[in-house]
Design an enzyme around this catalytic site. Structure first.
Site, PDB file in Angstrom:
ATOM      1  N   TYR A   1      30.593  82.897  47.966  1.00 10.34           N
ATOM      2  CA  TYR A   1      31.881  82.839  48.649  1.00 10.34           C
ATOM      3  C   TYR A   1      32.153  82.354  50.102  1.00 10.34           C
ATOM      4  O   TYR A   1      32.936  81.428  50.141  1.00 10.34           O
ATOM      5  CB  TYR A   1      32.377  84.467  48.712  1.00 10.34           C
ATOM      6  CG  TYR A   1      33.670  84.895  49.149  1.00 10.34           C
ATOM      7  CD1 TYR A   1      34.697  84.688  48.270  1.00 10.34           C
ATOM      8  CD2 TYR A   1      33.922  85.331  50.445  1.00 10.34           C
ATOM      9  CE1 TYR A   1      36.109  84.868  48.759  1.00 10.34           C
ATOM     10  CE2 TYR A   1      35.355  85.643  51.025  1.00 10.34           C
ATOM     11  CZ  TYR A   1      36.381  85.510  50.040  1.00 10.34           C
ATOM     12  OH  TYR A   1      37.624  85.585  50.473  1.00 10.34           O
TER      13      TYR A   1
ATOM     14  N   LYS B   1      34.609  79.298  51.199  1.00  8.34           N
ATOM     15  CA  LYS B   1      35.765  79.299  51.993  1.00  8.34           C
ATOM     16  C   LYS B   1      35.446  78.634  53.136  1.00  8.34           C
ATOM     17  O   LYS B   1      36.450  77.803  53.932  1.00  8.34           O
ATOM     18  CB  LYS B   1      35.776  80.574  52.462  1.00  8.34           C
ATOM     19  CG  LYS B   1      36.442  81.765  51.506  1.00  8.34           C
ATOM     20  CD  LYS B   1      37.963  81.323  51.082  1.00  8.34           C
ATOM     21  CE  LYS B   1      38.437  82.289  50.133  1.00  8.34           C
ATOM     22  NZ  LYS B   1      39.913  82.216  49.891  1.00  8.34           N
TER      23      LYS B   1
ATOM     24  N   SER C   1      39.176  82.631  55.237  1.00 12.41           N
ATOM     25  CA  SER C   1      38.510  83.800  55.380  1.00 12.41           C
ATOM     26  C   SER C   1      37.869  84.029  56.673  1.00 12.41           C
ATOM     27  O   SER C   1      37.400  83.122  57.259  1.00 12.41           O
ATOM     28  CB  SER C   1      37.643  84.096  54.099  1.00 12.41           C
ATOM     29  OG  SER C   1      37.051  85.312  54.183  1.00 12.41           O
TER      30      SER C   1
ATOM     31  N   SER D   1      43.725  93.951  49.137  1.00  8.85           N
ATOM     32  CA  SER D   1      43.873  92.777  47.965  1.00  8.85           C
ATOM     33  C   SER D   1      43.035  93.114  46.851  1.00  8.85           C
ATOM     34  O   SER D   1      42.290  93.824  46.890  1.00  8.85           O
ATOM     35  CB  SER D   1      43.864  91.460  48.460  1.00  8.85           C
ATOM     36  OG  SER D   1      42.685  91.158  48.924  1.00  8.85           O
TER      37      SER D   1
ATOM     38  N   ILE E   1      47.658  89.059  48.667  1.00  8.26           N
ATOM     39  CA  ILE E   1      48.380  88.182  49.663  1.00  8.26           C
ATOM     40  C   ILE E   1      49.435  87.357  49.020  1.00  8.26           C
ATOM     41  O   ILE E   1      50.440  86.865  49.380  1.00  8.26           O
ATOM     42  CB  ILE E   1      47.217  87.465  50.316  1.00  8.26           C
ATOM     43  CG1 ILE E   1      46.483  88.320  51.394  1.00  8.26           C
ATOM     44  CG2 ILE E   1      47.801  86.345  51.163  1.00  8.26           C
ATOM     45  CD1 ILE E   1      44.997  87.631  51.715  1.00  8.26           C
TER      46      ILE E   1
ATOM     47  N   ASP F   1      45.153  77.957  35.618  1.00 13.09           N
ATOM     48  CA  ASP F   1      43.772  78.163  36.306  1.00 13.09           C
ATOM     49  C   ASP F   1      43.511  76.857  37.059  1.00 13.09           C
ATOM     50  O   ASP F   1      43.494  75.694  36.645  1.00 13.09           O
ATOM     51  CB  ASP F   1      42.911  77.858  34.787  1.00 13.09           C
ATOM     52  CG  ASP F   1      41.406  78.034  35.402  1.00 13.09           C
ATOM     53  OD1 ASP F   1      40.937  77.977  36.515  1.00 13.09           O
ATOM     54  OD2 ASP F   1      40.541  78.019  34.425  1.00 13.09           O
ATOM     55  N   VAL F   2      43.592  77.301  38.347  1.00 13.41           N
ATOM     56  CA  VAL F   2      43.452  76.211  39.473  1.00 13.41           C
ATOM     57  C   VAL F   2      42.311  75.410  39.234  1.00 13.41           C
ATOM     58  O   VAL F   2      42.211  74.381  40.145  1.00 13.41           O
ATOM     59  CB  VAL F   2      43.920  76.963  40.851  1.00 13.41           C
ATOM     60  CG1 VAL F   2      44.901  77.625  40.886  1.00 13.41           C
ATOM     61  CG2 VAL F   2      42.734  78.146  41.183  1.00 13.41           C
TER      62      VAL F   2
ATOM     63  N   ASP G   1      49.907  82.238  38.705  1.00 14.92           N
ATOM     64  CA  ASP G   1      48.526  83.126  38.444  1.00 14.92           C
ATOM     65  C   ASP G   1      47.920  82.738  37.188  1.00 14.92           C
ATOM     66  O   ASP G   1      48.538  82.463  36.212  1.00 14.92           O
ATOM     67  CB  ASP G   1      49.016  84.677  38.765  1.00 14.92           C
ATOM     68  CG  ASP G   1      48.013  85.515  39.108  1.00 14.92           C
ATOM     69  OD1 ASP G   1      48.091  85.589  40.372  1.00 14.92           O
ATOM     70  OD2 ASP G   1      47.266  85.986  38.347  1.00 14.92           O
TER      71      ASP G   1
END
Length: 262
Positions: free
Chosen positions: A163, A167, A150, A198, A25, A70-71, A44
């Site tokens: 996860y 989200k 998501s 993805s 995405i 690295d976010v 990235d």
């Protein structure tokens, strides 16, 4: 008849940061944003993937720079924004898209797996919002933020405790940022993909006993009876980044083939 090559593009003059843009995405959003006129910082963790997408955009006549970040690390996110500003002068939007998935039952999820999801997904979005908003405020920019949510943010999913929690946090943080900064002209929205081709989906399918059967079953859970494309989500991201969405903030746009409506 208007020449399409000279017609206005909705992101003309915009400088946009997109995280997780080395594939899926994020990459689709970077390509589409550039095609719609934006200059794009392709961010990235994998520098090779970021550079490949950047080369593709520049080779097609667009403008892009590659950044490795690295976010989950605050200093790196701050450097990311600073580097994008150094390249473009101003930033007008950010897509906080970088994410990871852990597919494991609640009782089998380790603390390390929980922390990884929360650190990359929720903390990464928090940091991206924080430093983008600081830039927007400092330069009086009516900026746009798009966060990747998501279907798991709104519905229970088997084996996705970490996860789904991360989200869900993103969707609520989006509303909070929108309300806090609406009066300044800053907009913040989230986009909630359904099952989309993805790296995250590939990771999920590869964890299943029969990936092919799992993909077929997954498609059937969506009323449209198919898996989505990254480009379909990218279209929503680019719309929310543009001035065409100037009266939209605090919204969560589900791009999920009817999954959460069923």
């Amino acid at each position: 008849m208007t020449d399409p090559s000279t017609s206005h593009r909705p992101l003309d003059g915009k400088n946009i940061i997109i995280t997780g843009a080395g594939s899926g995405i994020g990459a689709a959003t970077a390509r589409m944003a550039a095609a719609k006129g934006a200059s794009v910082a392709v961010v990235d963790l994998d520098s090779r993937h970021a550079e490949m997408v950047t080369a593709e955009i520049n080779g097609s006549g667009g403008t892009a720079v590659a950044l490795t970040t690295d976010v989950s690390q605050e200093a790196e996110v701050q450097r990311m924004v600073d580097a994008a500003v150094q390249s473009f002068g101003r930033i007008h939007g950010i897509v906080n898209n970088a994410g990871v998935i852990v597919t494991r039952s609640l009782v089998d999820t380790s603390l390390e797996e929980w922390d990884r999801c929360m650190n990359v997904n929720a903390r990464g979005v928090f940091l991206g919002c924080k430093y983008a908003v600081k830039h927007f405020l400092e330069h009086k920019i009516k900026g746009a933020i798009v966060n990747t949510g998501s279907i798991s943010a709104l519905t229970g999913q088997m084996g996705q405790s970490a996860y789904a929690a991360s989200k869900g946090a993103i969707v609520q943080l989006t509303r909070q940022v929108a309300v806090e900064y609406a009066a300044t002209g800053i907009r913040c929205n989230s986009v909630g993909p359904g099952s989309v081709r993805s790296a995250v989906l590939d990771s999920f399918l590869s964890s299943q006993e029969d990936p092919q059967a799992a993909e077929i079953a997954l498609a059937k859970t969506h009323p449209v009876n198919r898996i989505g494309s990254a480009e379909e989500v990218a279209g929503a991201n680019c719309f929310l980044l543009s001035d065409e969405a100037s009266f939209i903030t605090g919204s969560n746009l589900q791009v999920d083939g009817g999954y959460t409506a069923a």
